[in-house]
Design an enzyme around this catalytic site. Structure first.
Site, PDB file in Angstrom:
ATOM      1  N   CYS A   4       3.046  -2.824   3.995  1.00  0.00           N
ATOM      2  CA  CYS A   4       2.390  -2.049   4.753  1.00  0.00           C
ATOM      3  C   CYS A   4       2.939  -1.190   5.629  1.00  0.00           C
ATOM      4  CB  CYS A   4       0.853  -2.147   5.538  1.00  0.00           C
ATOM      5  SG  CYS A   4       0.400  -3.738   6.514  1.00  0.00           S
ATOM      6  N   GLY A   5       1.515  -0.536   6.544  1.00  0.00           N
ATOM      7  CA  GLY A   5       3.039   0.192   7.662  1.00  0.00           C
ATOM      8  C   GLY A   5       3.384  -0.078   8.754  1.00  0.00           C
ATOM      9  N   ASP A  56       0.806  -1.271  -0.208  1.00  0.00           N
ATOM     10  CA  ASP A  56      -0.221  -0.030   0.257  1.00  0.00           C
ATOM     11  C   ASP A  56       0.860   1.475  -0.114  1.00  0.00           C
ATOM     12  OD1 ASP A  56       1.034   0.261   2.606  1.00  0.00           O
ATOM     13  OD2 ASP A  56      -0.664   0.224   3.609  1.00  0.00           O
ATOM     14  N   GLY A 108       1.805  -3.938   8.589  1.00  0.00           N
ATOM     15  CA  GLY A 108       2.709  -5.239   8.028  1.00  0.00           C
ATOM     16  C   GLY A 108       1.090  -6.139   9.069  1.00  0.00           C
ATOM     17  N   GLY A 123      -1.727  -4.996   9.025  1.00  0.00           N
ATOM     18  CA  GLY A 123      -3.358  -4.851   8.142  1.00  0.00           C
ATOM     19  C   GLY A 123      -3.358  -6.507   6.986  1.00  0.00           C
TER      20      GLY A 123
END
Length: 152
Positions: free
Chosen positions: A65-66, A8, A68, A70
């Site tokens: 992602c920020g 993302d 991991g 999600g």
């Protein structure tokens, strides 16, 4: 190894920074996005990563992602896919050896480039155990998500 990568917006910079190193190690990379730092929903990227594995085009996946978390949750919703957040050296290889994980989730706000590269190397070099007890447990996971090919 044929690897699918995705991120993302929060994971975009770390993913793109790692792509050349992965190619230099001889891996064939399929990048399913994001292709810029604009906001994108991690579940959409997770589905794209999982599709490459389910359809046999890639053997393993790495999603950024920020945190991991999600991204791992999204991937674990897909039948037949097992994903794990891997922010330490033991989990990076053990998740493959004992749980036959196909997708590593990394949090770009948690680990930096050097640590991420070491974790990825451990993940990609790990092999699923031949131990019958371990394989039986993974078969039970496949029964839970409906992807089992055989009964236990």
């Amino acid at each position: 190894m044929r690897i699918v990568v995705g991120s993302d917006h929060a994971g975009y910079a770390l993913k793109t920074h790692l792509l050349d190193a992965l190619r230099e190690r001889g891996h064939e990379i399929t990048d399913v996005g994001s292709y810029n730092p604009d906001p994108v929903d991690f579940p959409d990227i997770g589905l794209a990563v999982c599709a490459e594995i389910q359809e046999g085009r890639c053997e393993r996946g790495i999603i950024f992602c920020g945190s991991g978390v999600g991204a791992a949750i999204a991937c674990n919703k897909v039948p037949g896919i097992r994903a794990s957040v891997c922010h330490d050296v033991y989990s990076a290889h053990q998740c493959v050896e004992h749980d036959d994980v196909q997708v590593m989730a990394l949090g770009a706000q948690i680990v930096g480039y050097i640590v991420a590269l070491e974790l990825i190397d451990l993940f990609l070099n790990a092999r699923f155990s031949t131990d019958e007890d371990i394989r039986r447990r993974v078969a039970k996971l496949e029964q839970i998500d409906g992807s089992a090919k055989n009964n236990i």
